[in-house]
Structures are given as structure tokens and as C-alpha cells.
Enzyme design. Structure first.
Site, PDB file in Angstrom:
ATOM      1  N   ARG A 324       1.133  -0.756   0.071  1.00  0.00           N
ATOM      2  CA  ARG A 324       0.098   0.031  -0.148  1.00  0.00           C
ATOM      3  C   ARG A 324       0.880   1.221   0.052  1.00  0.00           C
ATOM      4  NH1 ARG A 324      -5.399   1.742   0.424  1.00  0.00           N
ATOM      5  NH2 ARG A 324      -6.541  -0.985   0.782  1.00  0.00           N
ATOM      6  N   GLU A 726      -9.383   5.526   7.677  1.00  0.00           N
ATOM      7  CA  GLU A 726      -8.111   5.916   6.734  1.00  0.00           C
ATOM      8  C   GLU A 726      -7.807   7.586   6.746  1.00  0.00           C
ATOM      9  OE1 GLU A 726      -5.726   1.560   7.661  1.00  0.00           O
ATOM     10  OE2 GLU A 726      -7.570   2.275   6.083  1.00  0.00           O
TER      11      GLU A 726
END
Length: 807
Positions: A324, A726
């Protein structure tokens, strides 16, 4: 029961979603009546466990004397790895993470044995009485050391696009450097805890504070050597998770379960805060080496980035975190030619794990640091350089991993925030302030966010739910997501209420339970409401369609024309209360419960080439922060923060704004005050609130303006909303770069401050000294630089004395 029918059918369109509603447990939280794992009434005969921990970072275990432990008051049993009935492993992906150490310890704080006693206090006291003989081995503690030793928990990964070498050869400018960004403790209010209760026929109920009940079930089953159906894991709510309870709750669940099965009695394992912080992993710290080519305007034409993570002693989730990070290095910017590398350094420290953002913040901050340097090198405002490099709408819209950005609103969002925050006027005012303020320096920064929503691993993007409608018209919802304070239950309840045309008071959520919804994914990656909301909507829709067909049969007309709204069902000119229709349907033997399922469509990912379509959509945002820094002490204050966030068609604006505010402060803590420090022996010294500084109320800006951007998701997400878990954590990049901007003003923005994160007062002073030293050096060697600085600093008192001191 009498169900009066409200007569407000001429009111505007009724809805249960898209409106601000309080958290479904808010009243319980305030009154102290919300039940967490440690609040569950203890079964008669309950014992308490504690873990015996390693005192060495890397060593062979030569001998263990547990006799002093067994002799302690209240001790019932002591267990080592040899007493584990099944597999001694709790690794979520790779099986390299023992529940209890065998022969060798790999970090200070690694569990070696389990003590079971009559009380929590007796268990903890006894756990410290063991005599362990070690043969110490060399320890690797930092990512830099791991890279030098080629010590990795996984093979390094690389993403290449375009001809990077050719781009560098043609570019007129190159910026090159290093950056270190530290990790972060999750610091959930409720620590790690598990309560294991034996049941008949080798069954076990594990009540656990976890973001991933299904994984806890698998780990416990493997540790006990039984089938998954023997184990039920339940979680009503957590007192915070932030990723720290995604995989690492497994150790505590497994240890409690092993002790419960061995003793045949219920066992509770509750971690003390110090033990929790010593044992569990944190956000990965990153060491970066970057080299970026750009043209005269500041447009990036090529980028090389090498990232080394401090993974810790085992793989845990470091691989997906690194992936990520690689996929978020671009943030909001088009990068045509890149060479991005990431390696998960194996160190003799806690095994780092998931943390809100899951590598995305660590990837994106690198490009923001680079752009900040490019702007300073060119004498331009960093916002202008950022805007120049933004993704385009129809061109320059392909990510390095080959996903096309089809929902780009970063340009419009940033423009709106620039105007509403008075960015340009404040920039001018700050320059005027700094020109006459030799000690206190202000800084300003606007930073954008583009964050991909979905699990990196495609098969995890699925969810299930159960919806039960009872004969009295009340509704019970169970889904695979876990509530950790973020409001997933509230949003799912709104979705179900809306689908059945009910007010929220009639709908209730039960505890997440592996015996109700099986094979669930972790509540993580900002997908909780997206996945479970869709699954619950699917279940409720099936019930509504059955009731619609029944109503059409009972009252005439077409099933498609039946309307459910505000507790009333409208069928062919007839108005009937929802409970009454339900009672009639029950008597007619209509199924009043249903399961629902959802799998996010269109996702694919090739881990070998690091290309594909890993994200369902992107969430966008931007923030402006203004700070003041004391250049003599390193102290600083956030004066004002403006945040604009794209939550799509928000399911609940009140909860989403709260998520943005909380993420902003948490991210600010990561980048400024929350410093993790290990001593030379590898012991984490910041393992308690007394030594680890999370933000307090005094760190919040007095002027804090958070708004949601008016947008609608182009993807078919739940009611076209977007995630808020997030992505907002990246908004406080603006705080870090505002601090760097303030430090830069010490040298009239002609020197790039070497500021690492967290930007503690000590780190700020180090950067200020470095700027002053560089200014002094250039003034002695570069006449043009000296003339420019002297003309600008002529009005600043004692500037020459400051430069002289630096020399």
C-alpha cells in the site's frame, strides 16, 4: 399492540441515511453502561492469566526455571510452548510468529510462558519471577541496520513504470535526499484482552477485543488442534483498535484459550498498558532514500524511491503495508516514470502491524516531502507546485500501478479550500510577521489527499450480514464488521432502517459473532461500512421484497409500487403500520429473516508486476495548517486548521466529521509528538503514558474548521458514500509541512530544512540549527546568496549574531 399511523405523508421525502444521527451507543458511553470485554460478568471459577516476557532483544534460551513462578501465591498453572495442543503460531499470513518463544527470543517483550492464577494481580506478579538463562546474540534494531545487513522478513518488492533513466538524463533538475519517519503506538483506550470460556463437547467461547473475529477463530482453532466450528469468537465493541487489534489480538486470544482448555476453567487475559506496549507492534517506521527529477516549472518527470520498513521480528502484515505504501507514493500526483522499491526490514523489535492508513500515509508523505523541496528550490509556493503535478481528468490520469483515476476531484476540492481558508492572504500575512520576528516563526501549508479504498488482497473485499424482523416489527441486525467507536453499527443500522422504511429506534445491532456470520474479513482498510453496509442492505432488501409481494397480494396493485416510509407501508392506496404488515406476513408464513452478501466488483491485482485495479474508488481531501514555532526552544503550536474532506454522499455527516477530526489529531500526533525510542539493548523505553506523548486537548487548535466536500461517489458504494476511516489521517501532513515552512523562514526559504518525523522539539531545534549552519556556509562561499539573504534580513535584529554563532 396498538400501532398508531403518523399522518405526515405530505412531508418531504423520508430518509434514514444521509442525515446526522448520534452514535448508536453514545448514551451508553456517556453513562458508563457500554459493555466492553472486561465488563462482561465473569463465570464462576474464572482464572486470570499473564505472560512471561523476554528481557533480551535477541538471544538463545539456555534454561528456564519456572519453579519460583509456580511457588507464587495464587498460581494454578504455568504453560510453555510444549503445552500448546496444536500449532504454536499466530502469524496472519506467514507462519513465522510463535505464540510462545521456543529456544530463541527475537525481541524484548516476546512472550515465553503463560501464568494462570486466581487473580489478575497474582498472575502478573508471578510472571516476573522466572529465572531465564540467555546466550545473547547480535541484534538489529533499525531499518537502516536491516538494509545494511540485507535482513528482511519478505523478498523486497519493486514497481517500475516508464524509462526512469532516460527521464533523469533529460531533466534539468534533480532533488536527492533521505528521510526518516517514525512509527506510532495505536494507544487504544481499551488494551488487548481475551476471555476464553470452555463449552461442552470441546467447544470454546472467546470474547475478545478484536477487529477480526474470524481470524481469531482460526488462530485459536489451530492452537488447540480443533475444527473452527468448535470455536466461537464474539466482540460487541472495542475501546479503539486503529489496526492494533486486526492481527495482534491473536496472541492474547490464543494464550487465553490454551490456558482455558488446559485448566478446564474460564480464563481472562488482560494486558497491562506497559505489557501491551512492550509486546505488540506499532505503525511501521520508514527510512527513505529518494531521487526525483523535475523541469524548470516544477513538474516531476521521474522518480526513484527506496523505502525500508521496520517490520520487526516477523512478517505479520508488513507485506501488504509495504504494498500500500508503494501504491500511495503518488498521492494526488501523476508520475510518468517511476522506480519504487520497498523492503520489509527484519529487526529485533516488536512485529509491526496494521495502523490506520496501513502504509498509505508512509507512502504519500515521501512525495509531499519531495514537492516541498522542489518548491523551495524554485522559490515557488508549494501549493502551486502541487497543483501543477495533480492528476488530470482525461490525461495524466493513470497511476503507476496502471489504475485509471476516473473520480478525480482534487482540483476542485483544493481550489475550494484555498478560497475558504484565505490561503493566499494568510501566506502574505505570515511573511510580514516573520520579517519582524527573529525568534517566533510562523508557517503555513496546504496538502492534498488521494487515498484508495479496498483491501490490497482482492478476496478480502467481501462481507455478510443477517437481518431478522420479529413479529412485533422490531429488527435485529448482525454483520461481520466490528464496532471500535467509529460508528459502523450506526451506519449499518441507518442502511437497514432506510431499506425497510423504519425509524432507527426500531432497529438494533447485536455483537459480532463468528457463529452468526462466517468467514468475515477484518474491519480495516476503511471498508467496514462499505462492505457490511452493502451486505446488510442486501439482506433487508430481500425481506422488503417479500413483504412487498405479500402487501400487493393482500391489498392489490403491483409489488414494485409498494412504498416503505417512516414506519408505514403504502400499498395500493392503503396505509398499514409496518408491525401490522409483519404480523400478517408471519401468519401467512412469509420468511421474515434473510442473509445478505456483498463482494466489491471490478477489483484485481497482480502482486508480481504490482499492477491492476486494487481500489474500488478514491477518497480525496485537503487541509491547511498554520503553526508558530519558537526557534530557541523548538516548541510549537497549531494555531488554525482547515480541513475539507470528500465523504461522497455521506451516510452520517456527524459521524464522518468526527472521524475526520479524530484522524487529523491522531495523524498530527504521529508526525509531531509520538516518538518511539528503543535503547541500545533493544528495549522500548516509551512504553507508558508517562514516556509516550499522544496529543492532548491543549494540542488541538482553537480554530479547527472541518467540512465535508459536496460530492457523490461515481462508484456504486453504499448510497454513493465514501469511507472516512483512514484517508483523513493524511490531512495533518499540512501540520508537518507548516512546521517545516516555519523553520525554513529562518533561512528566508533558501535552505531545505532536514526535518524528520516526528517533529519533536528536539528534532525542530536540530533542523533550525542545520538551516542556520547552511545559511552561514553559503554566505561565506556564495556572494549572490549572501547578498540576497543580507537584503532580506537587514531588518531582523541580531541576525548577524545568530549567523556568527552558527559559523
Amino acid at each position: 399492540m396498538n400501532h398508531p399511523i403518523p399522518r405526515d405523508l405530505t412531508a418531504p421525502a423520508w430518509t434514514a441515511v444521509g442525515v446526522a444521527r448520534p452514535h448508536e451507543s453514545a448514551e451508553l458511553h456517556v453513562l458508563g453502561q457500554a459493555t466492553y470485554t472486561d465488563d462482561i460478568g465473569e463465570v464462576h471459577g474464572t482464572l486470570h492469566a499473564a505472560l512471561g516476557l523476554s528481557s533480551k532483544a535477541h538471544a538463545k534460551i539456555l534454561a528456564i526455571d519456572l519453579a519460583p513462578v509456580r511457588a507464587c501465591p495464587g498460581v494454578v498453572a504455568v504453560y510453555t510452548a510444549a503445552d500448546i495442543p496444536g500449532t504454536n503460531d499466530c502469524g496472519p499470513i506467514i507462519h513465522d510468529d510463535p505464540i510462545l518463544a521456543v529456544d530463541e527470543v527475537l525481541y524484548v517483550g516476546q512472550p515465553i510462558f503463560i501464568v494462570v492464577a486466581d487473580t489478575h494481580t497474582n498472575a502478573r506478579r508471578a510472571a516476573r519471577k522466572a529465572n531465564v538463562t540467555y546466550e545473547e546474540l547480535p541484534a538489529i534494531l533499525t531499518p537502516q541496520q536491516a538494509k545494511a545487513a540485507a535482513s528482511y522478513v519478505l523478498p523486497p518488492m519493486q514497481l517500475v513504470r516508464g524509462d526512469v533513466q532516460a527521464a533523469f538524463e533529460k531533466a534539468p533538475h534533480v532533488v536527492k535526499g533521505e528521510l526518516f519517519v517514525g512509527g506510532q503506538e495505536q494507544f487504544y483506550l481499551e488494551g488487548q484482552i481475551a476471555y476464553a470460556i470452555p463449552k461442552e463437547n470441546r467447544g470454546l467461547l472467546v470474547q475478545c477485543s478484536t477487529q477480526h473475529p474470524s481470524e481469531m477463530m482460526h488462530v485459536v482453532a489451530h492452537a488447540l488442534g480443533v475444527h473452527s466450528h468448535n470455536v466461537t469468537v464474539e466482540c460487541r465493541r472495542m475501546g479503539g483498535g486503529f489496526g492494533g487489534k486486526e492481527s495482534q489480538s491473536a496472541l492474547w486470544a490464543a494464550a487465553a484459550s490454551i490456558a482455558a482448555v488446559r485448566t478446564g476453567r474460564p480464563v481472562k487475559l488482560r494486558a497491562d498498558r506497559d505489557d501491551d506496549m512492550m509486546v505488540t507492534g506499532k505503525r511501521h517506521c520508514f527510512f527513505y532514500e529518494y531521487e526525483v527529477a523535475y523541469d524548470d516549472d516544477g513538474r516531476i518527470v521521474g522518480a526513484k524511491l527506496d523505502m525500508t520498513l521496520r517490520a520487526g521480528y516477523s512478517a505479520d502484515l508488513s507485506g501488504p503495508v509495504a504494498t500500500r505504501a508503494v501504491c500511495h507514493f503518488d498521492n494526488a500526483y501523476y508520475l510518468s516514470d517511476v522506480d519504487i522499491r520497498a523492503a520489509c526490514g527484519k529487526t529485533n523489535t516488536q512485529s509491526n502491524t496494521a495502523f490506520r492508513g496501513f502504509g498509505g500515509p508512509q507512502g504519500a508523505i515521501a512525495i509531499e516531502y519531495v514537492i516541498d523541496e522542489i518548491a523551495r528550490n524554485l522559490g515557488r509556493d508549494a501549493l502551486d507546485i502541487r497543483r501543477l503535478n495533480f492528476y488530470g481528468k482525461t490525461e495524466r490520469n493513470e497511476t503507476p500501478y496502471r489504475q485509471i483515476v476516473v473520480d478525480n476531484v482534487i482540483g476542485e476540492l483544493t481550489a475550494e479550500l484555498e478560497q475558504s481558508s484565505q490561503y493566499r492572504a494568510r501566506r502574505a500575512a505570515i511573511e510580514a510577521y516573520n520579517a519582524t520576528s527573529p525568534v517566533l516563526k510562523k508557517g503555513l501549508a496546504l496538502t492534498p489527499v488521494k487515498f484508495g479504498i479496498a483491501f490490497n488482497v482482492t478476496h478480502l473485499n467481501q462481507a455478510g450480514a443477517l437481518v431478522h424482523v420479529y413479529v412485533d416489527g422490531s429488527v435485529l441486525v448482525n454483520h461481520g464488521g466490528t464496532e471500535m467507536g467509529q460508528g459502523i453499527n450506526t451506519k449499518v443500522l441507518q442502511v437497514v432502517a432506510h431499506e425497510l422504511g423504519l425509524n432507527m429506534v426500531h432497529v438494533r445491532a447485536s455483537a459480532t459473532d463468528t457463529s452468526k456470520v462466517a468467514n468475515t474479513s477484518a474491519t480495516a482498510a476503511s471498508t467496514g461500512a462499505d462492505l457490511n453496509g452493502k451486505a446488510a442492505q442486501d439482506a433487508a432488501r430481500q425481506i422488503r421484497e417479500r413483504l412487498s409481494a405479500f402487501a400487493a397480494k393482500a391489498y392489490g396493485g403491483e409489488a414494485a409500487d409498494v412504498v416503505f416510509r417512516n414506519d408505514i407501508v403504502h400499498a395500493n392506496g392503503n396505509d398499514v403500520a409496518f408491525p401490522e404488515l409483519v404480523r400478517m406476513a408471519y401468519l401467512a408464513r412469509v420468511q421474515l429473516w434473510s442473509d445478505g452478501f456483498y463482494a466489491t466488483p471490478g477489483l484485481h491485482w497482480d502482486p508480481k508486476t504490482m499492477t491492476g485495479h486494487p481500489f474500488s474508488y478514491y477518497a480525496y481531501g485537503a487541509a491547511v495548517s498554520e503553526v508558530v514555532v519558537d526557534t530557541l526552544t523548538g516548541e510549537w503550536k497549531l494555531l488554525r486548521a482547515d480541513a475539507l474532506y470528500d465523504a461522497g454522499n455521506s451516510l452520517n455527516p456527524a459521524i464522518d466529521i468526527g472521524q475526520v477530526e479524530g484522524a487529523f489529531i491522531q495523524g498530527m500526533g504521529w508526525l509531531t509528538t509520538e516518538q518511539l525510542w528503543w535503547n541500545g539493548a533493544g528495549k522500548l523505553m516509551t512504553h507508558a503514558p508517562s514516556t509516550y506523548k499522544i496529543p492532548g486537548i491543549s494540542d488541538c487548535p482553537e480554530d479547527f474548521r472541518v467540512r465535508l466536500f459536496d460530492n457523490r461517489n461515481v462508484e456504486d458504494s453504499i448510497h454513493r458514500s465514501k469511507a472516512t476511516g483512514e484517508p483523513p489521517l493524511l490531512l495533518p501532513f499540512s501540520v508537518f509541512f507548516a512546521i517545516r515552512d516555519a523553520i525554513s523562514s529562518v533561512g528566508e526559504h533558501r535552505v531545505n530544512p532536514p526535518l524528520n518525523a516526528p517533529a519533536t522539539s528536539e528534532e525542530i531545534l536540530r533542523a533550525v540549527d542545520a538551516v542556520r549552519a547552511e545559511v552561514a556556509k553559503k554566505m561565506g562561499t556564495d556572494p549572490n546568496f549572501s547578498a540576497t539573504i543580507s537584503s532580506k534580513m537587514g531588518s531582523v535584529p541580531n541576525f548577524e549574531a545568530t549567523v556568527g554563532a552558527a559559523k
